[in-house]
Design a protein around this motif. Structure first.
Motif, short mmCIF file in Angstrom:
data_model
loop_
_atom_site.label_atom_id
_atom_site.label_comp_id
_atom_site.label_asym_id
_atom_site.label_seq_id
_atom_site.Cartn_x
_atom_site.Cartn_y
_atom_site.Cartn_z
N LEU A 1 0.84 -1.20 0.00
CA LEU A 1 0.00 0.00 0.00
C LEU A 1 0.87 1.24 0.00
CD1 LEU A 1 -2.73 1.45 0.19
CD2 LEU A 1 -2.56 1.21 2.69
N ALA A 2 1.91 1.25 0.82
CA ALA A 2 2.83 2.40 0.88
C ALA A 2 3.47 2.64 -0.48
CB ALA A 2 3.90 2.18 1.95
N TRP A 3 3.91 1.59 -1.14
CA TRP A 3 4.49 1.76 -2.48
C TRP A 3 3.47 2.37 -3.43
CZ3 TRP A 3 6.63 -3.91 -2.69
CH2 TRP A 3 7.85 -3.97 -2.01
N ALA A 4 2.25 1.86 -3.39
CA ALA A 4 1.20 2.36 -4.29
C ALA A 4 0.90 3.84 -4.03
CB ALA A 4 -0.08 1.54 -4.12
N LEU A 5 0.97 4.25 -2.76
CA LEU A 5 0.69 5.64 -2.40
C LEU A 5 1.91 6.54 -2.54
CD1 LEU A 5 -1.34 4.98 0.89
CD2 LEU A 5 -2.26 5.61 -1.36
N GLY A 6 3.08 5.93 -2.77
CA GLY A 6 4.31 6.72 -2.80
C GLY A 6 4.60 7.30 -1.44
N ALA A 7 4.34 6.52 -0.40
CA ALA A 7 4.46 7.00 0.97
C ALA A 7 5.28 6.01 1.79
CB ALA A 7 3.06 7.15 1.58
N THR A 8 5.60 6.41 3.00
CA THR A 8 6.27 5.50 3.92
C THR A 8 5.23 4.55 4.53
OG1 THR A 8 5.93 6.94 5.82
CG2 THR A 8 7.96 7.28 4.53
N MET A 9 5.72 3.47 5.13
CA MET A 9 4.79 2.56 5.79
C MET A 9 4.04 3.25 6.94
SD MET A 9 6.74 -1.12 5.60
CE MET A 9 5.49 -1.98 6.53
N PRO A 10 4.71 4.05 7.78
CA PRO A 10 3.95 4.75 8.82
C PRO A 10 2.88 5.69 8.25
CG PRO A 10 6.27 4.74 9.39
CD PRO A 10 6.16 4.22 7.98
N ALA A 11 3.19 6.34 7.13
CA ALA A 11 2.19 7.22 6.51
C ALA A 11 1.01 6.41 5.99
CB ALA A 11 2.82 8.03 5.38
N ALA A 12 1.28 5.23 5.44
CA ALA A 12 0.20 4.36 4.97
C ALA A 12 -0.68 3.90 6.13
CB ALA A 12 0.77 3.17 4.21
N VAL A 13 -0.04 3.53 7.24
CA VAL A 13 -0.80 3.13 8.42
C VAL A 13 -1.63 4.30 8.94
CG1 VAL A 13 -0.63 2.38 10.83
CG2 VAL A 13 0.75 1.26 9.07
N ASN A 14 -1.06 5.50 8.96
CA ASN A 14 -1.81 6.68 9.40
C ASN A 14 -3.03 6.91 8.52
OD1 ASN A 14 -0.18 7.24 11.57
ND2 ASN A 14 1.12 8.67 10.45
N ARG A 15 -2.89 6.69 7.23
CA ARG A 15 -4.02 6.86 6.31
C ARG A 15 -5.09 5.83 6.62
NH1 ARG A 15 -2.55 8.22 0.50
NH2 ARG A 15 -1.68 9.94 1.68
N LEU A 16 -4.68 4.59 6.89
CA LEU A 16 -5.64 3.55 7.26
C LEU A 16 -6.37 3.90 8.56
CD1 LEU A 16 -3.54 0.37 6.45
CD2 LEU A 16 -5.54 1.20 5.21
N VAL A 17 -5.62 4.41 9.53
CA VAL A 17 -6.23 4.80 10.81
C VAL A 17 -7.26 5.90 10.59
CG1 VAL A 17 -5.77 5.90 13.05
CG2 VAL A 17 -4.32 4.02 12.23
N GLY A 18 -6.97 6.83 9.69
CA GLY A 18 -7.91 7.91 9.40
C GLY A 18 -9.23 7.40 8.83
N LEU A 19 -9.21 6.23 8.22
CA LEU A 19 -10.42 5.65 7.64
C LEU A 19 -11.24 4.81 8.63
CD1 LEU A 19 -9.12 4.56 4.15
CD2 LEU A 19 -10.94 6.21 4.61
N LEU A 20 -10.68 4.52 9.77
CA LEU A 20 -11.37 3.64 10.73
C LEU A 20 -12.78 4.10 11.09
CD1 LEU A 20 -8.45 2.57 13.07
CD2 LEU A 20 -9.65 1.18 11.37
N LYS B 1 -13.87 10.86 3.33
CA LYS B 1 -13.79 9.42 3.15
C LYS B 1 -13.46 9.09 1.69
CE LYS B 1 -16.76 5.35 3.36
NZ LYS B 1 -18.10 4.87 3.69
N ALA B 2 -14.16 9.72 0.77
CA ALA B 2 -13.90 9.49 -0.65
C ALA B 2 -12.47 9.88 -1.03
CB ALA B 2 -14.90 10.26 -1.51
N PHE B 3 -12.00 11.00 -0.48
CA PHE B 3 -10.63 11.46 -0.74
C PHE B 3 -9.61 10.45 -0.24
CE2 PHE B 3 -6.83 13.72 0.78
CZ PHE B 3 -6.35 14.18 -0.44
N LEU B 4 -9.79 9.98 1.00
CA LEU B 4 -8.84 9.02 1.57
C LEU B 4 -8.84 7.70 0.81
CD1 LEU B 4 -9.49 9.71 5.35
CD2 LEU B 4 -7.34 10.12 4.12
N LEU B 5 -10.02 7.29 0.36
CA LEU B 5 -10.09 6.04 -0.40
C LEU B 5 -9.55 6.15 -1.81
CD1 LEU B 5 -13.57 4.76 0.77
CD2 LEU B 5 -11.36 3.72 1.26
N SER B 6 -9.56 7.35 -2.36
CA SER B 6 -9.12 7.54 -3.75
C SER B 6 -7.60 7.58 -3.89
CB SER B 6 -9.72 8.81 -4.33
OG SER B 6 -9.11 9.96 -3.76
N MET B 7 -6.92 7.76 -2.80
CA MET B 7 -5.47 7.91 -2.86
C MET B 7 -4.77 6.58 -2.83
SD MET B 7 -4.99 11.20 -0.52
CE MET B 7 -3.73 12.02 -1.46
#
Length: 75
Positions: free
Chosen positions: A17-36, A69-75
């Motif tokens: 997921l981090a690779w797909a987002l062009g982000a670090t793993m912690p940033a990817a986890v933070n994005r997932l947490v934002g969607l909870l 929600k749509a924004f976070l899911l689209s990234m």
């Protein structure tokens, strides 16, 4: 701070997921947490919370709009 160990499946998946987002793993986890809150009702989580001292930091105490929600899911 407590640092949980991820399962191999979780680690591999978050890395991809981090690779797909062009982000670090912690940033990817933070994005997932934002969607909870979009996945689990804040009321459900907050009723079962065992520590109300950090509510202002918790994503479940904040409203997530459909636009966010749509924004976070689209990234």
């Amino acid at each position: 701070m407590y640092t949980p160990q991820f399962s191999n499946t979780a680690s591999v998946s978050v890395r991809r997921l981090a690779w797909a987002l062009g982000a670090t793993m912690p940033a990817a986890v933070n994005r997932l947490v934002g969607l909870l809150p979009a996945l689990y009702s804040p009321g459900f989580v907050c009723q079962r919370c065992k520590d109300q001292t950090k509510c202002r930091l918790c994503v479940f105490s904040k409203q997530i709009s459909e636009q966010d929600k749509a924004f976070l899911l689209s990234m």
